[in-house]
Scaffold this active site. Structure first.
Site, PDB file in Angstrom:
ATOM      1  N   GLU A 111      -4.897   2.471  -3.968  1.00 33.66           N
ATOM      2  CA  GLU A 111      -3.433   2.501  -3.962  1.00 33.66           C
ATOM      3  C   GLU A 111      -2.850   1.209  -3.403  1.00 33.66           C
ATOM      4  OE1 GLU A 111      -4.775   4.475  -0.068  1.00 33.66           O
ATOM      5  OE2 GLU A 111      -5.504   4.223  -2.110  1.00 33.66           O
TER       6      GLU A 111
ATOM      7  N   ASP B 174      -2.575   9.667 -10.126  1.00 33.61           N
ATOM      8  CA  ASP B 174      -2.645   8.630 -11.157  1.00 33.61           C
ATOM      9  C   ASP B 174      -1.259   8.304 -11.701  1.00 33.61           C
ATOM     10  OD1 ASP B 174      -5.364   8.555 -10.861  1.00 33.61           O
ATOM     11  OD2 ASP B 174      -5.804   9.807 -12.602  1.00 33.61           O
TER      12      ASP B 174
ATOM     13  N   ASN C 259      -3.015  12.982  -3.314  1.00 34.04           N
ATOM     14  CA  ASN C 259      -4.139  13.446  -4.133  1.00 34.04           C
ATOM     15  C   ASN C 259      -4.602  14.831  -3.711  1.00 34.04           C
ATOM     16  OD1 ASN C 259      -4.478  11.303  -5.942  1.00 34.04           O
ATOM     17  ND2 ASN C 259      -5.640  10.092  -4.457  1.00 34.04           N
TER      18      ASN C 259
ATOM     19  N   ASP D 247       0.846  -1.196   0.000  1.00 32.80           N
ATOM     20  CA  ASP D 247       0.000   0.000   0.000  1.00 32.80           C
ATOM     21  C   ASP D 247       0.880   1.244   0.000  1.00 32.80           C
ATOM     22  OD1 ASP D 247      -3.021   0.839   0.584  1.00 32.80           O
ATOM     23  OD2 ASP D 247      -1.685   2.193   1.704  1.00 32.80           O
TER      24      ASP D 247
END
Length: 357
Positions: free
Chosen positions: A280, A254, A245, A237
Site C-alpha cells: 500500500e 485491491d 483487508n 502510505d
C-alpha cells in the site's frame, strides 16, 4: 483499410536514398551501353560510316539519355514533388533509346519491363501504374511512328509486348501488396513489442509505474539533481490498510488501491511521476517546483483521499500519511530514500493523515 496508392512510412524513410541510387544507375547504364556499342563496332563489321556511328549511335543517343537524367536530377533537387514522374520518365527514355539502337536483338523489347519492375522498390501502386502506362504509350508510339522499328516486329509482337507489360504490372502489384502487408506486420509487431515493454514498466493492479521502474527513474532524478535540477521525493502510505483487508476483504483492498492510485494520478502535474513502491506504499518524484509547491500538491492528494467515501468500505474513507524531502546536493541515493522513509513514519507516529517534511 490499407492505402496502396500512398507511400508507407518505411518507403518514405528510404525513398530519397533509392532515388539517388536510381539516378546513379542511369548514368552507369548510359556509360555501359556506350562502351558496349563501341566494342561491338570495333569487333563486328558495321554497315555504317565511322562518322555516322559516332554521331548517330554514340553521341546523339548518349546526349538524349544524359539530358533526360540531368532533367530528372534537376527536378529532384528543385521540384521534388515531381521527382518520381521525372525519374521513371527518364527510365522510359533510356529503355526506348536502347531498344531503338538494338532492334536487331530479338529480346531487346524486354527492356520495357525493367522500369515497371524497378518501380516496385518504392512500394507505391501509383508509380507502378504510371510507369506501366508510360511504357505502353512509348511502345505504341515507337511502333506506329517508326517504320524502321516495325520491320523488326511481327504482328505477334504487337500483341505480346502489351500483354507482357500488363503481366509485369500485375506481378509488380502483387509484390507491392505483399510487401506493404509485410511492412504493416512488422510495424504492428514493433508496436506490440513497445506496448509489452511499456506494460512491463507498469503495475498491473494500479496502472502506476512499478517498483523496478521507480529505481530507474530515481537514479535518473539523482543524476539530474547532481547537474543542478532539483526534485523532491515523496513516500505515501495508506493508513490502517491491513485493517481494510481484514475487515472488508482483499477484493475491497485491491479496489481501494486502484481508487487511491487514480486520485494520485489525477492530481499530479504532467512532469511528475507516481509509482507503486510495494503493497500500500507509493513513491512520487516531483520536478520543477519549490518544496512548498510540492507540499501543496501532496496536500491536495491527501485531502482528496480523506474526503472520498468508498462504497467498498460501506461509505467510509481512508487516509494516507506522507513523507516529503527535497534533494540536497551531495546526498546519497540511500540517505535520500531513508530520510524520506523516516519522515513517512514520523507522519504515522504523529497521528497519521498528514505530511511530514
Amino acid at each position: 483499410m490499407t492505402d496502396f496508392f500512398t507511400p508507407s512510412a518505411l518507403s518514405l524513410h528510404r525513398q530519397s536514398s533509392w532515388i539517388r541510387w536510381f539516378l546513379r544507375v542511369y548514368w552507369i547504364i548510359i556509360v555501359l551501353h556506350g562502351a558496349a556499342q563501341l566494342f561491338a563496332y570495333w569487333l563486328i563489321p558495321y554497315d555504317i560510316t565511322t562518322r555516322d556511328f559516332y554521331m548517330d549511335i554514340l553521341l546523339y543517343p548518349a546526349l538524349m539519355m544524359g539530358t533526360a537524367v540531368v532533367i530528372a536530377e534537376l527536378i529532384h533537387k528543385w521540384a521534388p514533388k515531381y521527382t518520381f514522374f521525372s525519374l521513371f520518365g527518364a527510365g522510359a527514355v533510356l529503355s526506348l533509346e536502347i531498344i531503338h539502337l538494338n532492334m536487331d536483338i530479338r529480346i531487346i523489347t524486354a527492356m520495357l519491363l525493367l522500369p515497371i519492375m524497378a518501380s516496385t522498390i518504392f512500394f507505391r501502386m501509383d508509380l507502378t501504374l504510371f510507369t506501366s502506362v508510360l511504357q505502353t504509350i512509348a511502345f505504341l508510339a515507337m511502333y506506329f511512328g517508326d517504320s524502321w522499328f516495325r520491320t523488326f516486329l511481327t504482328p505477334f509482337d504487337l500483341l505480346s509486348v502489351p500483354i507482357f507489360l500488363l503481366v509485369s504490372t500485375l506481378v509488380s502489384a502483387i509484390i507491392i501488396i505483399s510487401g506493404r502487408e509485410l511492412v504493416q506486420d512488422l510495424e504492428r509487431a514493433q508496436k506490440e513489442k513497445r506496448q509489452i515493454m511499456k506494460q512491463s514498466r507498469k503495475d498491473a493492479q494500479t496502472g502506476l509505474y512499478n517498483h523496478s521502474t521507480f529505481q530507474l527513474f530515481f537514479d535518473t532524478a539523482l543524476e539530474r539533481g547532481q547537474q543542478g535540477e532539483g526534485f523532491h521525493l515523496a513516500l505515501l502510505d495508506i493508513d490502517n490498510f491491513k485493517m481494510v483487508n481484514d475487515q472488508y476483504g482483499h477484493r475491497a483492498g485491491d479496489l481501494i488501491l486502484l481508487h487511491v492510485s487514480r486520485i494520485i494520478r489525477e492530481n499530479l502535474e504532467p512532469h511528475d511521476m507516481a509509482f507503486r513502491y510495494g503493497g500500500e506504499e507509493f513513491a512520487l518524484l516531483l520536478y520543477g517546483k519549490e518544496l512548498h509547491e510540492s507540499y501543496t500538491v501532496l496536500e491536495t492528494i491527501r485531502n482528496r483521499i480523506s474526503e472520498t467515501d468508498f462504497d467498498e468500505l460501506g461509505g467510509k474513507a481512508v487516509t494516507v500519511s506522507i513523507g516529503l524531502k527535497s534533494y540536497i546536493s551531495g546526498i546519497s541515493r540511500e540517505n535520500l530514500f531513508e530520510e524520506t522513509d523516516s519522515l513517512l513514519y514520523l507522519a504515522k507516529r504523529s497521528g497519521k493523515n498528514q505530511i511530514a517534511i
